[in-house]
Every structure is written in C-alpha cells, then in structure tokens.
Design a protein around this motif. Structure first.
Motif, short mmCIF file in Angstrom:
data_model
loop_
_atom_site.label_atom_id
_atom_site.label_comp_id
_atom_site.label_asym_id
_atom_site.label_seq_id
_atom_site.Cartn_x
_atom_site.Cartn_y
_atom_site.Cartn_z
N ILE A 445 -0.19 113.56 -19.43
CA ILE A 445 -1.27 113.33 -20.30
C ILE A 445 -2.49 112.72 -19.48
O ILE A 445 -3.54 112.78 -19.02
CB ILE A 445 -1.11 112.37 -21.64
N LYS A 446 -1.60 111.60 -18.72
CA LYS A 446 -2.44 110.78 -17.58
C LYS A 446 -2.83 111.86 -16.38
O LYS A 446 -3.92 111.29 -15.96
CB LYS A 446 -1.85 109.49 -17.32
N ALA A 447 -2.21 112.60 -16.25
CA ALA A 447 -2.75 113.63 -15.06
C ALA A 447 -3.64 114.53 -15.40
O ALA A 447 -4.19 115.39 -14.50
CB ALA A 447 -1.51 114.09 -14.50
N LEU A 448 -3.80 114.64 -16.74
CA LEU A 448 -5.15 115.64 -17.21
C LEU A 448 -6.39 115.02 -16.70
O LEU A 448 -6.72 114.00 -16.43
CB LEU A 448 -4.99 115.67 -18.70
N ASP A 449 -7.32 116.00 -16.84
CA ASP A 449 -8.61 115.82 -16.84
C ASP A 449 -9.21 115.01 -17.42
O ASP A 449 -8.83 114.97 -18.95
CB ASP A 449 -9.46 117.44 -16.60
N PRO A 450 -10.03 113.94 -17.18
CA PRO A 450 -10.48 113.02 -18.21
C PRO A 450 -11.37 113.64 -19.50
O PRO A 450 -10.98 113.06 -20.86
CB PRO A 450 -11.61 112.22 -17.61
N SER A 451 -11.98 114.80 -19.41
CA SER A 451 -12.58 115.56 -20.40
C SER A 451 -11.24 115.92 -21.39
O SER A 451 -11.50 116.02 -22.83
CB SER A 451 -13.47 116.57 -20.07
N ASP A 452 -10.18 116.48 -20.86
CA ASP A 452 -9.19 116.64 -21.53
C ASP A 452 -8.57 115.84 -22.29
O ASP A 452 -8.03 115.86 -23.58
CB ASP A 452 -8.05 117.80 -20.80
N GLN A 453 -8.40 114.57 -21.65
CA GLN A 453 -7.70 113.51 -22.37
C GLN A 453 -8.74 112.96 -23.66
O GLN A 453 -8.15 112.58 -24.71
CB GLN A 453 -7.49 112.34 -21.64
N THR A 454 -10.03 112.88 -23.48
CA THR A 454 -10.87 112.54 -24.43
C THR A 454 -10.96 113.54 -25.48
O THR A 454 -10.85 113.19 -26.84
CB THR A 454 -12.49 112.53 -23.90
N PHE A 455 -10.80 114.90 -25.15
CA PHE A 455 -10.55 115.98 -26.50
C PHE A 455 -9.39 115.88 -27.32
O PHE A 455 -9.49 115.82 -28.39
CB PHE A 455 -10.46 117.40 -25.81
N LEU A 475 -1.47 121.22 -25.37
CA LEU A 475 -0.08 120.93 -25.95
C LEU A 475 1.19 121.46 -24.87
O LEU A 475 2.14 120.88 -24.60
CB LEU A 475 0.30 121.16 -27.34
N ALA A 476 0.78 122.73 -24.56
CA ALA A 476 1.77 123.54 -23.77
C ALA A 476 1.71 122.82 -22.41
O ALA A 476 2.72 122.76 -21.81
CB ALA A 476 1.30 124.93 -23.75
N ARG A 477 0.67 122.38 -21.77
CA ARG A 477 0.50 121.96 -20.67
C ARG A 477 1.02 120.53 -20.40
O ARG A 477 1.71 119.90 -19.50
CB ARG A 477 -0.85 121.77 -20.19
N ILE A 478 1.21 119.71 -21.65
CA ILE A 478 1.54 118.24 -21.52
C ILE A 478 3.04 118.23 -21.87
O ILE A 478 3.77 117.42 -22.14
CB ILE A 478 0.91 117.51 -22.49
N LYS A 479 3.78 119.32 -22.49
CA LYS A 479 5.23 119.36 -22.67
C LYS A 479 6.07 119.34 -21.69
O LYS A 479 6.03 120.18 -20.71
CB LYS A 479 5.34 120.42 -23.67
N PRO A 480 6.78 118.31 -21.53
CA PRO A 480 7.76 117.88 -20.28
C PRO A 480 8.82 119.10 -20.36
O PRO A 480 9.71 119.22 -21.25
CB PRO A 480 8.27 116.62 -20.51
N ASN A 481 9.21 119.62 -19.27
CA ASN A 481 10.39 120.33 -19.19
C ASN A 481 11.67 119.43 -18.85
O ASN A 481 11.44 118.23 -18.75
CB ASN A 481 10.22 121.40 -17.86
N ALA A 482 12.84 120.05 -18.82
CA ALA A 482 14.09 119.35 -18.62
C ALA A 482 13.94 118.66 -17.62
O ALA A 482 14.33 117.17 -17.39
CB ALA A 482 15.27 120.25 -18.84
#
Length: 853
Positions: A445-455, A475-482
């Motif tokens: 989440i912290k690696a996302l663009d600030p606008s995406d974090q705000t959204f 959600l698909a982007r921030i889901k961690p893999n194994a």
C-alpha cells in the motif's frame, strides 16, 4: 471422538490434493439459504398470483390453472403448459412478455424467483403436491385381462411368445437306456436321440475330459502332472474331486467373470472422443471375480449390482457392504460422453446413459432387445414404447456418486482423526502468517501512488458504486503473494513458520486418502420420466411411472423399502421382480448362457434375443428344467456348472454326426479358446503366468503405429485419464488377460485379433473368425516370440539338453499328451536345422493347442 460427515472429509481431501504448502482455508459446506420471500411450492405461487382469475370459480379465457389436468387442457388459446418445455408453455410466455398489455398477471409483476420456480417446475414435469390422483385400477396380464394395454395395442396378437410363458418344471422323461443317464439333463437329451433312432457318443478319454474341464472351469490348461494323476486315478469319485478342485481355484472366478463382463459391456474407459480412463472402475471387475469365486447366489449378485447402495445405510461398515456399493459399478460401466458438459449437451448425454441402461438390462438380464422401443412399439415382440420408459423410470433417479467412500468405519475414524490434526496444524500456520500478511500488504500500500492511497482510505469510509471497479483492481495489486509474505517474516516468525510447515507436511504425507469407487446412488429429488416422442429427448410427452413389461404386469411398480433412507426403492423393487416367480425371462436367459459356455452352442442360440426375432430353443423342456433347477439350487453358479459338467451329455466324445444333428445331441462341439484363454495358456505353458489378486489394470506396451491412431491416446492431460501409460513388462506378461486395461477405443491388438468383443454393447455370444492375422500373430508377434522363448527356456531347464526329452516335454506342457511316433520324428528332424524356440513356437500354433475337444 465426534463422527465426521463424509462430505466434510471429501472437501478436505480435495483441498489437500491441491497442495501448495498448506495455503488454504477450510470451510464446512453450508446449505443454501431460502428467504422467507421465496416460495418453493408452485401451487402457492399460482394461488397467490393466478387463481383469482383462473381458478375453480372463475376462468378467464376458459383457462383454469389449479390442477395440471386443467393446465394441459388449456383455454381458448391452447394448453397452458407443455410438460418439460417451459419455453413452449403459454404460461411462461405470458409471464415473461415484454408488452405490459400481454404480460400476466395484469396488475403488478410476479417475483423473478417465483417465475424461475415455475419454469423449473414445468421442466420437471409439473408435479403438484396436493393434487390427488384417482385410485390406480389394477389390471391383469395380457392373457387374462382384456384391459391389458399390450392386448389392446397388438389386437390380442403376439401373446404366444414362448419366452414370456411361465417356466415349466417338467419331470425328466422316461428313456430306454437308463444306464447312460447320470443326471436328469441326460434324460431330456437322450429322449430325443432315441426318438431319432440314434445313439449317444461314447464317453471321452480321461485325458480329453481333464483338458475340457480345466479350460471350461478355469480357462487354463492342466499341467502334465495333473493329467497323469487323473488318468491313473480309477476311483469313481475322481471326476467329482477334480470338479471340486477346479471350482475352488481362484482361476475359476477369473475365467467366469469374463462371461459377465462381456454382458455388461465392462470397460476401463468412457469411450467417445477422448475415451478417458476410469481409475477406479477396476473395483467392479474385482467384485465380479470375487463373487464368482464365492459362488454368490444369482439373486444376491443381481441385487448388489442393480441396487447395492440401497442395502447400505450411509457408509460401509463391513466388507459385505463394501461389495454392495462397489457392485453398483454395473450402472456406470457403459459408455459415457465426458465432454458433453463442455458443449452444453448434458441432457443429451443423460438420455444416452439412460438408454444404455435400459437396453443393456433388456439384452443382458432379460434376453430381449429393446432399442427399437425407444421410438415406437416393438415391431415383432409384445413390448410397447411405454414399457421402455417404464423401465427407464426405474433407473431415472440414479446418479454417479464419487463422494461416497468405501473405507470401513475404523479407517474412517482414523482419517477423521488425521483431518483434525491437519486442521490444527493449518491453524498454527494461519496464526503465524496473519500478521505477516497484513504487514506485507501494508508495504505494498505504501508503494502505491499517493492518489491511490487516498482513494483506498476514502472508499473504505464510503463505498460508492462508481469506485467499485477501481477498488477491485487496487485490491488485486496490494494482495501479497507467497514470496512477499515469506519476505515480510521476522527471523523468529520464519523459524516458527518453517517448523509449523514441516509439521503440516509430515502429517499430510502420512495422511491416508479415502478409498473411492465407481459408485451410484439415487438423487434426493429424482426427475420425472416422460415418454419421448420418437425417442427424442427434447420432445417429452406424458409422464411414465416405473414398471416392467406390461404384458406380464401393466401396473406401476411400487417402490420397496430400503436401508438407505434417501433412495427411492425403485431398483430394489425391480430386482425383486427380476428374481421373482412372475418373471420367466431371467432364469431362462442365464442358464442358457451357462450351457453355451460349456458346450459352445446354446440351447437357444440367439442368447440376447428371446423374442420372435430370435431363434427357438432346440430343447425347450430341458431349458425350462434347467431354469427351474437353477432356482431350486438357490441361484448357485457352481452347483449348476457341476450339474452340467457331471452329466453324460457333457462327457461325450466328439460325435461324428453331432454337427448334422446338433439339436439332438446338444453335446460338446470343438471350441476355439477365447482370446483371453489363448493368451493366458501361452503364458501358462511358458512358465510366465503368476497369480494376481486384482488391483488397477495393467497397461501393455504397444507399438507407436497403434498408439498413433487414436486422439484419446495422443492428447494427454494432467489427470492421466488420457494417454497410454505402460506398466512394467514383467508385470504385464505374468498376469491373466482379465487384468489388462480394457480401453473402448483401443483394445489389446492380440485379443482383438482373436475376437475379443467391443465393450459398447452387451455381448451375449462372441464371434469366432478365422483370418490370416491370427496365424501371423501367433507366429511373429512380440508376445508370441516372448512366450516361445520362455517356453524353450523352461523345457531346457526341466529336462536338459536331450532333444527327444525336450520334444516329449513340449507336447506334454502344450497339448497334455506325448507325441505320436511320426510327430516325434518330424520334431527331431526340425531341431536339426532350427532352434528349440522355433519348435515351441510351432507347437503353440497348432489347432490342437488353440481348440478344446
């Protein structure tokens, strides 16, 4: 410990099979919820929405909808419903009409779930729970009751069909030569011989009789030592002792099972385009072998195959109950189009399965071909189209049940205990990874663009419809893999995780998978059976109730009480009729098959057609006496086989006039060995054959040019249900042929060459051809060379290098006799220029090796 339900065990097993280091979440299956708003009773739906205008007191447009009878009668514009066809039903057309002026009801709109419920109800044949039927009128058989439908359909004709007449129990006839008669069979045969002023053949030589008995009872040749002992034993009980010995051999069941497997079109694969392999079908084959070796009574044998599941309350607690469930493979071993679902052709596939069951039951168990009745009344026999669908209604509730396990209760408890341990180990893994997963997700989440974090923050406070798609993508982007989860672990968490995962994997590796079978049970809510117009599954007509042949009993077959409460009891009721005194067919059919197996020719030669289109029995009184005797013997195959082989009729030598007077003598005819017996005999005399206790089928190695002709072999898949997977050669070449894989699209080339039947239809009598590839197969095939080489090695090891001794041993092992002087000279001359292997190969090609006298 609390007993675990089988659905739960099955779900957990599937999850384990998925693997993945324990990354799964287990949930108990829950029943679907039904809201208070939903009505499951179509009668309530009609009452609430339609009957004000179309009920008992008022019928606008002449239409009344409070009973199915009135719906089918219809109103001014025709029938309101078409059974099984909601798309053609006027009621559904009105409910879904786009024009408000045409749509019903005129005020308001019916709930979508109620419309769907009505659609499914019409598709199922429109049963109404409180619509009372008139008491069923009891109608008698076609001979005694003019109301019988068969009598009406065929204008009182066709009632003299011999096979439909009650089985007689005639006394053995008086004969002049009483000294020849060993049991009543002989009296029936001798009466006709004497009437023709002929004499029976003399008894065959002991060496011929022992060879005949070995092949007829076990499908294998006797050893030279067994022949010598039998010939030397002059006691009156020697023959009877030999019969008992052979019937007690495991080879007895292996041989006689092939007769039954031919009838029920057994195969290890589905057939059709890809001909997928059935990994657990072999259990049914092993059940049949076991049943013959145990001499299971015929009535029990049929009951277990047709309705074995109805004898078991839930899961099997004994081996006998295991057998009952396994036996239902009879209802599934026919062809099945596994790809139908991919093309939306489930209904067509289901219709094919039902047709196959009815027609196999007709041919194999009742001796009457029924396929033409799928579309119309029988052209020659007293069987109606309704009879076909009466039989289909018996099988209509059946469905495959691969979730029903075969493990006995102690094993079930062990599996349930192991699952508890696995779940506990999984819970430890989940507890370790829960905070780690959250930490890894926060990193992303912290690696996302600030606008995406705000959204994300704003959307979670107020979920707006227009932001749903963007939120889903994030959600698909921030889901961690194994790998990301493992990377987020602290050293301590990693150590704990590794330890917990190792423990889980140890438990998983030791976990015993439940035993699956090729099983069948009844559906909880069976569909109705309709008569199909011209056999077309898309054109259902009137509803048909379960029943048997109307000529014998036109009344519906009442269901029987069963141990399994969820079953309809239809199949148990059918077996009761099938094995009852009122059915004259089944006993006649099975004893006729036994006679054919021993003599090469049946009393009634068209063994799958006891109708007007088939032949008439050459000795009808004998056939009826055998059928009656079989019932008195409790349906014992071994007792009936003993009765036949101990008769003087069976013990006759080949008569020079027997072919010309076949219907008189009914004695032994020269028979070529069945394909399986021929292959097994080659293994036996070469010393390669070893006993086997059932198990999964063996896959022989086949040439590439054979494998390359079939798409079901060429196109492999991950489940290994397509393709060809050869077993170790030593294992294949030491096993009897019944244990080789039986694929519908690709039979074993050697067995096919010697007339092994296809397994798409019931085979009551194998064809016997004589073609050039048979000689070439025995001379030049890889299998022929393998067995000849082993045969030569065995002979050399047993008698040493002396050629005369070798020739004697070859003849004794292969032909159960010593060579004649001219045969000995010819063989010794042959060995001067050829190796011993070639002489062995030549003897295995003799007619005497391939035929039984």
């Amino acid at each position: 410990m609390k007993q675990r339900s089988w659905p739960r065990l099955f779900l957990f097993t599937l999850l384990l099979a998925g693997g993945g280091g324990g990354w799964f979440v287990y949930r108990r299956a829950q029943p679907a919820r039904v809201t208070a708003k939903t009505s499951l009773d179509p009668q309530q739906i009609l009452q609430r929405n339609c009957l004000k205008c179309h009920g008992e007191k008022k019928q606008e447009g002449g239409l009344r909808l409070d009973t199915v009878k009135f719906m089918l009668a219809g109103g001014d514009t025709g029938p309101a419903i078409v059974l099984g066809e909601p798309e053609h039903s006027l009621v559904m057309q009105k409910l879904r009409h786009k024009d408000r002026d045409e749509r019903m009801p005129p005020k308001g709109t019916m709930e979508k779930h109620d419309i769907l419920a009505l659609e499914r109800w019409i598709q199922a044949g429109a049963p109404l729970s409180n619509e009372k039927e008139a008491p069923q009128e009891i109608i008698g058989n076609a001979w005694t009751d003019e109301r019988n439908p068969i009598r009406k359909i065929f204008s009182g004709k066709r009632l003299d069909l011999w096979s439909m007449q009650p089985i007689a129990d005639p006394p053995p006839p008086a004969v002049k030569n009483q000294s020849w008669v060993r049991n009543p069979i002989d009296a029936f045969v001798l009466q006709r011989i004497e009437a023709a002023q002929l004499q029976p053949a003399p008894e065959a030589e002991p060496a011929t009789l022992i060879r005949r008995l070995y092949f007829d009872l076990t499908g294998l040749p006797p050893s030279p030592e067994a022949v010598a002992a039998f010939v030397a034993d002059k006691s009156p009980e020697a023959y009877d002792r030999l019969v008992t010995q052979l019937m007690n051999s495991p080879a007895y069941g292996e041989h006689w099972a092939s007769l039954w497997l031919d009838l029920v079109r057994y195969s290890d694969s589905n057939g059709f385009d890809y001909d997928e392999f059935r990994p657990t079908a072999y259990r049914y084959r092993d059940y049949v072998i076991k049943s013959f070796n145990q001499d299971k009574p015929f009535n029990q044998f049929l009951q277990e195959q047709l309705a074995g599941d109805e004898l078991v309350a839930t899961y099997p607690r004994t081996e006998a109950e295991q057998d009952c469930l396994t036996a239902t493979g009879f209802l599934r071993v026919g062809p099945y189009d596994n790809s139908a679902i991919k093309f939306g052709e489930q209904d067509r596939c289901r219709a094919q399965v039902m047709n196959d069951l009815v027609e196999t039951t007709g041919s194999a168990l009742l001796g009457l071909p029924l396929s033409c009745c799928r579309c119309h009344h029988h052209k020659t026999d007293p069987i109606s189209q309704e009879d076909y669908y009466r039989l289909r209604a018996i099988f209509e509730p059946t469905e495959p049940n691969d979730q029903l396990f075969l493990d006995l209760e102690p094993q079930q408890k062990l599996i349930a205990h192991e699952i508890d341990d696995l779940q506990a180990a999984q819970a430890v893994i989940n507890a370790i990874n829960e905070p780690v997963t959250e930490r890894a997700q926060n990193r992303k989440i912290k690696a996302l663009d600030p606008s995406d974090q705000t959204f994300l923050r704003d959307y979670l406070k107020k979920r707006t419809p227009e932001g749903k798609g963007r939120y889903k993508n994030l959600l698909a982007r921030i889901k961690p893999n194994a790998a990301e989860i493992l990377d987020a672990q602290t050293p301590k968490e990693k150590a704990n995780y590794d330890k917990a995962l190792a423990h889980f994997n140890d438990l998983k590796n030791d976990h015993k998978q439940p035993e699956h079978g090729f099983l069948v049970t009844d559906q909880a809510h069976p569909p109705l059976t309709h008569l199909l117009y011209q056999g077309d599954y898309t054109k259902p007509r009137e509803i048909i109730k379960p029943g048997t042949f109307s000529m014998l009993d036109p009344n519906p077959l009442p269901p029987a009480k069963t141990v399994r409460k969820s079953s309809t009891g239809r199949r148990t009721a059918f077996v009761n009729w099938l094995c009852g005194e009122s059915n004259p067919l089944t006993s006649r059919v099975i004893v006729n098959r036994l006679w054919q197996a021993h003599f090469g020719e049946a009393i009634q030669s068209s063994t799958n057609d006891f109708g007007f289109g088939g032949t008439k029995p050459t000795n009808p009184l004998l056939l009826d006496w055998l059928a009656s005797k079989f019932r008195k013997l409790g349906g014992s195959f071994k007792a009936m086989n003993r009765l036949i082989v101990e008769s003087a009729t069976y013990r006759q030598a080949l008569h020079p006039d027997s072919a010309a007077h076949r219907d008189l003598w009914l004695g032994k005819m020269p028979q070529r060995l069945k394909a399986e017996s021929l292959r097994d005999s080659m293994l036996q005399v070469s010393g390669l054959l070893k006993p086997r206790q059932g198990g999964p089928p063996l896959w022989p190695t086949l040439p590439p040019e054979v494998l390359g002709t079939n798409p079901g072999i060429l196109v492999e898949n991950d489940e290994k249900t397509r393709g060809w997977y050869p077993s170790p050669e030593a294992e294949v070449n030491s096993a009897r042929s019944i244990y080789l894989v039986n694929k519908r699209s690709l039979r074993n080339p050697m067995l096919e060459t010697f007339d092994q039947p296809e397994s798409n239809l019931s085979c009551g009598r194998r064809q016997v051809s004589t073609v050039a590839p048979q000689a070439l197969t025995l001379l030049n095939s890889e299998f022929a060379m393998l067995t000849a080489d082993a045969f030569a090695t065995r002979v050399a090891n047993e008698v040493g290098p002396t050629q005369e001794s070798q020739v004697h041993r070859i003849f004794l092992l292969a032909l159960q006799r010593t060579p004649a002087p001219d045969e000995l000279r010819a063989s010794l001359d042959f060995l001067k220029t050829h190796p011993l292997l070639d002489l062995c190969r030549s003897v295995l090609n003799l007619n005497e090796f391939c035929y039984i006298d």
